[in-house]
Design a protein around this motif. Structure first.
Motif, short mmCIF file in Angstrom:
data_model
loop_
_atom_site.label_atom_id
_atom_site.label_comp_id
_atom_site.label_asym_id
_atom_site.label_seq_id
_atom_site.Cartn_x
_atom_site.Cartn_y
_atom_site.Cartn_z
N LEU A 28 0.83 -1.21 0.00
CA LEU A 28 0.00 0.00 0.00
C LEU A 28 0.86 1.26 0.00
N GLY A 29 1.93 1.25 0.78
CA GLY A 29 2.81 2.41 0.84
C GLY A 29 3.47 2.70 -0.50
N ALA A 30 4.00 1.66 -1.14
CA ALA A 30 4.63 1.83 -2.45
C ALA A 30 3.59 2.24 -3.49
N SER A 31 2.41 1.64 -3.44
CA SER A 31 1.35 1.99 -4.38
C SER A 31 0.92 3.44 -4.20
N ASP A 32 0.79 3.86 -2.96
CA ASP A 32 0.39 5.24 -2.69
C ASP A 32 1.41 6.22 -3.28
N ARG A 33 2.69 5.99 -3.02
CA ARG A 33 3.74 6.88 -3.56
C ARG A 33 3.72 6.90 -5.09
N ASN A 34 3.71 5.72 -5.70
CA ASN A 34 3.74 5.64 -7.16
C ASN A 34 2.48 6.21 -7.80
N ASN A 35 1.33 5.91 -7.21
CA ASN A 35 0.07 6.39 -7.79
C ASN A 35 -0.08 7.91 -7.65
N THR A 83 -10.67 -2.89 -19.31
CA THR A 83 -10.25 -1.49 -19.35
C THR A 83 -11.37 -0.74 -20.03
N THR A 84 -11.97 0.20 -19.28
CA THR A 84 -13.14 0.91 -19.80
C THR A 84 -13.01 2.42 -19.57
N PRO A 85 -13.54 3.21 -20.52
CA PRO A 85 -13.59 4.66 -20.31
C PRO A 85 -14.57 4.97 -19.18
N ILE A 86 -14.25 5.99 -18.39
CA ILE A 86 -15.12 6.38 -17.28
C ILE A 86 -15.30 7.90 -17.31
N PRO A 87 -16.47 8.39 -16.91
CA PRO A 87 -16.72 9.83 -16.92
C PRO A 87 -16.05 10.55 -15.75
N HIS A 88 -15.83 9.82 -14.62
CA HIS A 88 -15.19 10.39 -13.44
C HIS A 88 -14.63 9.26 -12.60
N ARG A 89 -13.78 9.61 -11.68
CA ARG A 89 -13.15 8.62 -10.81
C ARG A 89 -14.14 8.12 -9.77
N ARG A 90 -14.12 6.84 -9.52
CA ARG A 90 -14.91 6.24 -8.45
C ARG A 90 -14.10 6.20 -7.16
N PHE A 91 -12.78 6.12 -7.29
CA PHE A 91 -11.91 5.97 -6.13
C PHE A 91 -11.19 7.28 -5.86
N ALA A 92 -11.21 7.71 -4.60
CA ALA A 92 -10.62 9.00 -4.24
C ALA A 92 -9.15 8.88 -3.86
N ALA A 93 -8.74 7.75 -3.32
CA ALA A 93 -7.38 7.61 -2.80
C ALA A 93 -6.43 7.04 -3.84
N PRO A 94 -5.15 7.43 -3.75
CA PRO A 94 -4.16 6.85 -4.65
C PRO A 94 -4.05 5.33 -4.48
#
Length: 137
Positions: A28-35, A83-94
């Motif tokens: 999670l820590g590495a994903s958070d930094r990279n994202n 992989t699909t186009p989306i109008p807005h993000r569903r997820f707020a966190a990196p």
């Protein structure tokens, strides 16, 4: 408006990756930094040696992420479900961790593995992890 995509994928992990609290925290820590660096948002679910994840962002950023993951020695296989186009993000966190219990996930899977899910089933499972929808970006 930007062209956002959501990619949903499942990884089989090597050894004890994701099996301990420390391992999950490190991922999670590495994903958070990279994202954060790559302007991606995501949610992940660890279960029985597999990780189900949805990541949102621009195509180039998603492609770079998938390339890094395919080259990561902690990952044995990576299967993109959609992989699909989306109008807005569903997820707020990196990088967010799905809070479903192992027992709840096992009940929903009914004997199947995460990589047996269809794209729609995977998205439904990850959507059930969200406490409050993300604000439109």
């Amino acid at each position: 408006m930007t062209d956002l995509l959501r990619t949903v994928f499942v990884c089989k992990t090597a050894a004890a990756v994701g099996a301990t609290t420390l391992s999950v925290a490190q991922i999670l820590g590495a994903s958070d930094r990279n994202n954060r660096r790559d302007h991606l948002t995501s949610i992940m679910l660890f279960h029985a040696g597999q990780v189900l994840q949805a990541v949102e962002g621009q195509r180039g950023d998603l492609d770079r992420l998938l390339t890094r993951l395919r080259e990561d020695g902690r990952i044995q296989t990576l299967k993109v479900l959609a992989t699909t186009p989306i109008p807005h993000r569903r997820f707020a966190a990196p990088a967010a961790l799905c809070g479903l219990s192992d027992a709840s996930v096992a009940r929903r899977l009914d004997g199947r593995a995460l990589d047996d899910l269809t794209a729609a089933e995977a998205e439904d499972m990850l959507a059930s992890c969200i406490v409050a929808p993300a604000e439109a970006a």
